[in-house]
Design an enzyme around this catalytic site. Structure first.
Site, PDB file in Angstrom:
ATOM      1  N   LYS A 160     -45.016  18.032  79.392  1.00  0.00           N
ATOM      2  CA  LYS A 160     -46.150  18.128  80.313  1.00  0.00           C
ATOM      3  C   LYS A 160     -47.510  17.638  79.789  1.00  0.00           C
ATOM      4  O   LYS A 160     -48.003  16.613  80.226  1.00  0.00           O
ATOM      5  CB  LYS A 160     -46.263  19.555  80.832  1.00  0.00           C
ATOM      6  N   ASP A 210     -38.449  25.986  74.235  1.00  0.00           N
ATOM      7  CA  ASP A 210     -38.927  25.091  75.284  1.00  0.00           C
ATOM      8  C   ASP A 210     -40.434  25.331  75.432  1.00  0.00           C
ATOM      9  O   ASP A 210     -40.862  26.285  76.074  1.00  0.00           O
ATOM     10  CB  ASP A 210     -38.182  25.387  76.591  1.00  0.00           C
ATOM     11  N   PHE A 218     -36.844  28.254  83.250  1.00  0.00           N
ATOM     12  CA  PHE A 218     -36.786  26.931  83.879  1.00  0.00           C
ATOM     13  C   PHE A 218     -36.740  25.885  82.770  1.00  0.00           C
ATOM     14  O   PHE A 218     -37.599  25.865  81.897  1.00  0.00           O
ATOM     15  CB  PHE A 218     -37.993  26.678  84.787  1.00  0.00           C
TER      16      PHE A 218
HETATM   17  C1  LIG Z   1     -41.788  21.541  83.696  1.00  0.00           C
HETATM   18  C2  LIG Z   1     -40.837  22.163  82.758  1.00  0.00           C
HETATM   19  C3  LIG Z   1     -39.620  21.538  82.432  1.00  0.00           C
HETATM   20  C4  LIG Z   1     -39.170  20.256  83.078  1.00  0.00           C
HETATM   21  O1  LIG Z   1     -39.999  19.191  82.834  1.00  0.00           O
HETATM   22  P1  LIG Z   1     -39.867  17.861  83.733  1.00  0.00           P
HETATM   23  O2  LIG Z   1     -40.834  16.920  83.094  1.00  0.00           O
HETATM   24  O3  LIG Z   1     -40.212  18.235  85.130  1.00  0.00           O
HETATM   25  O4  LIG Z   1     -38.468  17.396  83.626  1.00  0.00           O
HETATM   26  C5  LIG Z   1     -38.806  22.169  81.508  1.00  0.00           C
HETATM   27  N1  LIG Z   1     -39.154  23.336  80.943  1.00  0.00           N
HETATM   28  C6  LIG Z   1     -40.315  23.954  81.220  1.00  0.00           C
HETATM   29  C7  LIG Z   1     -40.657  25.231  80.535  1.00  0.00           C
HETATM   30  C8  LIG Z   1     -41.185  23.400  82.160  1.00  0.00           C
HETATM   31  O5  LIG Z   1     -42.318  24.046  82.460  1.00  0.00           O
END
Ligand SMILES: *Cc1c(COP(=O)(O)O)cnc(C)c1O
Length: 400
Positions: free
Chosen positions: A245, A216, A129
């Protein structure tokens, strides 16, 4: 629900919170909830942390926003702090995880074009994700998130997570690959933890080929997994790392960090953001980093995670339907043998906030400031709820 003026993007649980303190939230009726989700790994310092509240209030009274057309000393300070902690060279500040990944994807493309690769490609993984913007949903390894939004952004090559042979195979057949973008632990994908050495081997492949390793760390970063950044469990230094986050403890902020060649790609005009790195958000993030550092919450998360895993294992020993219990630091999962979305409601009714992801994985991302007693309470309550759910007639668990 009566008619709502909000676009329908979430199926929400029937509760609204009016106040928070530490790991606790209260609704308007005065009911109290133990928050084991922390706004999906956002409120690592819990709710209304005094140091963050003070920083936000003070900054709000001084200066909230100017413009990236001017110098912003708090941005400089935050970037310097982030680079020191992560051993990266520089940072682009933005407002969300998706934006941080957008910056990473743009860096990869610039990097490719600089090397005269006509259509630079990025290797991404199944079950990943990376966000909801068009480029990041195209990078995301989940068809449900992409469905309806075609045509997708091109230039992504997908391989199974935790599969190095597949990465090598792509490398053989596609000379235009310039980067790999992966999560050190696949969060939304069900807290999938790759085999030891996965990131190290990816690093080696990237070095051999001259690719960028882009991690990420939006969910895993900032002490969540028991280290400042999850890549540190393997001693791996990426070329690009994205954060969001936990960075602002709820004040929206994201960061794309780069190192080496990747740190030299953007020039004035190549990227930007109106809000990105404004004084308010930077001040909040600086306060967060200071508390994480001062209270050694990396080590604390590791310790609490081990305690919870052991407690879960003990309390769920021999319970049929529990497939796996896993985690790293305070990124924890209990995988069941059946879909279990309704566990979120069952837990809510017992005053516990949890999440279910990938259909059958109970996901816990509690605040890093959890006390031992709160951790024990969480383990007791959650395992009771899971046991009751698994003991109920199977049909209940399989209708949704
Ligand atoms: C939450 C998340 C995102 C997206 O972040 P947003 O602030 O919702 O755009 C991208 N990568 C990972 C691994 C995430 O957990």
């Amino acid at each position: 629900m009566p008619h709502s003026c909000l676009m329908s993007t979430f199926s929400r649980l029937p509760v609204a919170f009016v106040r928070g303190e530490g790991v606790w939230l209260w609704d308007a009726q005065g009911n109290k909830y133990l928050d084991a989700l922390a706004g999906v790994a956002v409120c690592g310092l819990g709710h209304a942390h005094p140091a963050v509240t003070a920083a936000i209030c003070d900054q709000a009274g001084k200066l909230v926003h100017t413009s990236n057309w001017y110098e912003i000393p708090l941005q400089e300070k935050l970037a310097e702090r982030l680079c020191r902690l992560s051993s990266m060279d520089n940072a682009f500040l933005c407002n969300s995880g998706a934006e941080a990944n957008e910056a990473a994807i743009k860096l990869a493309r610039l990097y490719g074009h600089k090397r005269e690769v006509l259509n630079p490609g990025i290797i991404v993984t199944e079950g990943s994700f990376h966000g909801r913007t068009l480029a990041t949903l195209s990078a995301t390894g989940n068809r449900k998130i992409q469905a309806g939004f075609e045509p997708l952004v091109q230039g992504f090559y997908r391989v199974p997570y935790n599969d190095l042979a597949a990465v090598r195979q792509i490398a053989e057949h596609n000379k235009n690959v310039v980067a790999v973008l992966v999560e050190p632990i696949a969060g939304e994908g069900g807290i999938q933890i790759p085999a030891d050495g996965y990131l190290k081997d990816l690093r080696r492949i990237c070095d051999e080929r001259g690719w960028l390793l882009m991690l990420d760390e939006i969910q895993t970063g900032l002490c969540r997994t028991g280290k400042w950044f999850a890549c540190q469990h393997e001693g791996v230094a990426p070329d690009v790392m994205t954060l969001a986050k936990g960075l602002g403890n709820g004040v929206p902020i994201g960061a794309c960090l780069a190192r080496g060649a990747a740190a030299q790609l953007f020039a004035p005009g190549s990227h930007g953001s109106t809000f990105g790195g404004n004084p308010l958000a930077c001040r909040a993030a600086l306060a967060v980093l200071e508390v994480l550092e001062k209270e050694r919450l990396d080590a604390r998360a590791a310790q609490l995670g081990a305690r919870l895993l052991q407690d879960f294992a003990q309390r769920l020993a021999g319970v049929k339907g529990v497939k796996d219990i896993r985690g790293r630091g305070l990124m924890l999962a209990i995988e069941l043998d059946r879909p279990c979305k309704e566990l979120m409601t069952a837990a809510l009714e017992r005053g516990l906030l949890i999440n279910v992801t990938a259909e059958n994985v109970v996901r816990l991302l509690p605040p890093l400031i959890l006390s031992d007693a709160e951790a024990d309470l969480l383990a007791r309550e959650l395992t009771d709820i899971v046991r009751a759910f698994l003991a109920a007639p199977a049909a209940a668990g399989e209708t949704r």
